[in-house]
Enzyme design. Structure first.
Site, PDB file in Angstrom:
ATOM      1  N   LYS A 192      -6.652   4.450  13.199  1.00 39.08           N
ATOM      2  CA  LYS A 192      -6.274   5.326  12.342  1.00 39.08           C
ATOM      3  C   LYS A 192      -7.380   6.502  12.088  1.00 39.08           C
ATOM      4  CE  LYS A 192      -6.118   2.300   8.578  1.00 39.08           C
ATOM      5  NZ  LYS A 192      -6.569   1.027   9.127  1.00 39.08           N
ATOM      6  N   ASN A 204      -8.709   7.572   3.323  1.00 39.07           N
ATOM      7  CA  ASN A 204      -9.165   6.477   3.887  1.00 39.07           C
ATOM      8  C   ASN A 204     -10.497   6.480   4.932  1.00 39.07           C
ATOM      9  OD1 ASN A 204      -9.317   3.599   3.559  1.00 39.07           O
ATOM     10  ND2 ASN A 204      -8.831   3.548   5.748  1.00 39.07           N
ATOM     11  N   HIS A 220      -5.240  -7.996   6.438  1.00 42.93           N
ATOM     12  CA  HIS A 220      -4.874  -7.633   5.079  1.00 42.93           C
ATOM     13  C   HIS A 220      -3.714  -8.722   4.260  1.00 42.93           C
ATOM     14  CE1 HIS A 220      -7.838  -4.602   5.233  1.00 42.93           C
ATOM     15  NE2 HIS A 220      -6.880  -3.963   5.940  1.00 42.93           N
TER      16      HIS A 220
END
Length: 463
Positions: free
Chosen positions: A125, A148, A194
């Protein structure tokens, strides 16, 4: 900065005063909110107070007067259990949101048609975000990039109809952004990650899906089953979906045929760009990133000529298969961002005749998943705490040396490369966290770059 006016005159609690948290508190204050900010680190609260931000112990707050809790994305919302500040907000019926949500509400209020590109995915990303922003800038667009990727979204200029925001979103940020509805939403891929913060893979996938579920147009990678399901669900709900893949496909969208990017339309399949020779976009994973970036650029009306120019001039991101120098036929690659085997696999796929520098603080599974690439490795240089574990995995299949430190490894690898016939690659791709010898992967990668540039005869890249 983007002042947050949607909470003007209201009391807002905020927990987490790291980089984005401090910016968020300032943006709320600038927009007229009464902020009560808190952090477990007293020094952070002192810093905030010095900037005129109200601080205090949220445990002592009258939550009946609080309109929202703004939570740092690094603070647990649900798993392994909610943070104490989230528990207090939940008990009081106070909504919990993050800085991405504040941006979305401000955009809806002041410029609802402002172009907004949001990007997520387990891998790729940051590169995709940077590539999209680069192509749009090269095409002459006013671009603000953040999220981010490292620049807090509210530190950017406010949304406007002539300004494009290109924002990387983690699953933690998406979880705190219920009204996220970008102009173009990009979902690249899904692999286990995660789970400690989301509970299950299904929950993780559902959170990622939110980024594209309300997008005007969705660009979705279909190279894994969960992402294909997201694409199908969005299509069934009436979202305009452009599919991307690293394999030829029959559906409309963009795919990579080797280094060639192909656009599939209802009537044709046309080559739109060739990634051959673009060092910053090596490997099939970068072909997926590039396909996504091209799909976004096309959706935003960028010409094919401008898109190709943007691809060819993309400098790449530091620490992600970054070319840092060359000595004759030996290329030195900084892939310090590869902190696990999955990330290192992409580098090992992309090169041959590899002199591999690896090690650090090992993660579960180590380098066992990389055994199929061992024939590509001429020699390995082990550093840090993982040395003995990795030596055992390499066994007799790969020659290796216990280098101990990165300094030793670079010197040894450079000497071995000089003695080899033909091209070679000295690759720092540690498959480990850095924490045993370096505070983070950036410091590790910067040190590697400095060591390479100090070698006799090196032609440095990006110096």
């Amino acid at each position: 900065m983007t002042p947050v006016t949607t909470f003007s005159g209201k009391t807002v609690a905020l927990f987490g005063l790291g980089g984005s948290g401090l910016v968020t508190a300032l943006a709320l204050k600038e927009g007229g909110a009464h902020v009560v900010a808190c952090d477990d680190n007293p020094a952070k609260m002192t810093e905030a107070a010095a900037k005129g931000i109200g601080t205090g112990d949220l445990r002592q707050l009258d939550w009946s007067k609080v309109s929202a809790l703004i939570l740092s994305p690094g603070v647990p919302l649900t798993h392994p259990e909610p943070h104490w500040s989230a528990k207090l907000a939940n008990e009081a019926g106070v909504e919990i949101i993050g800085d991405i949500e504040l941006f979305c509400r401000e955009r809806a209020r002041i410029a609802p048609d402002a172009p907004f590109v949001a990007i997520t995915g387990t891998n790729g990303k940051s590169t995709t975000t940077a590539l999209i922003a680069h192509i749009l800038r090269e095409a002459g667009r006013d671009v603000q990039m953040g999220g981010n990727i490292g620049t807090a979204i509210l530190s950017l200029e406010p949304p406007s109809d002539s300004r494009i925001h290109v924002i990387e979103c983690s699953s933690f940020q998406i979880d705190l952004a219920p009204s996220l509805a970008p102009t173009v939403g990009v979902h690249l891929n899904l692999s286990p990650d995660h789970i400690d913060r989301h509970g299950t893979m299904e929950s993780y996938a559902a959170i990622k899906e939110r980024l594209v579920a309300k997008a005007q147009q969705a660009v979705i990678g279909i190279d894994d089953g969960l992402s294909r399901a997201i694409a199908d669900t969005c299509t069934a709900k009436g979202v305009k979906v452009t599919r991307i893949s690293i394999e030829p496909m029959g559906a409309e969208g963009f795919f990579a045929d080797g280094t060639t990017l192909v656009q599939v339309t209802p009537s044709d399949a046309v080559a739109v760009a060739d990634l051959a020779g673009i060092g910053s976009l090596r490997g099939s994973h970068n072909a997926q990133n590039a396909a996504a970036a091209v799909a976004v650029a096309v959706a935003l009306g960028v010409s094919g000529e401008k898109i190709r120019s943007g691809l060819y001039t993309f400098p790449g991101l530091p620490h992600r298969m970054e070319e840092v120098g060359r000595i004759r036929s030996t290329l030195f690659i900084n892939d310090s961002k590869a902190t696990n085997a999955d990330s290192t696999e992409k580098a090992l796929k992309s090169f041959d005749n590899i002199l591999w520098i690896l090690g650090g603080k090992p993660k579960e599974g180590g380098i066992e998943p990389l055994k199929e690439y061992f024939p590509k490795i001429r020699k390995a240089y082990l550093i840090g705490a993982a040395t003995e574990e990795f030596a055992k995995t390499l066994g007799n299949g790969v020659p290796y040396v216990r280098s101990g430190t990165l300094d030793n490894a670079v010197q040894q690898a450079a000497a071995d490369a000089a003695a080899m016939n033909g091209p070679s690659v000295v690759l720092l791709s540690p498959a480990c966290a850095s924490y045993d010898q370096f505070p983070n992967y950036e410091v590790r990668g910067n040190h590697f770059r400095e060591l390479v540039r100090a070698l006799p005869g090196v032609e440095a890249k990006g110096a």
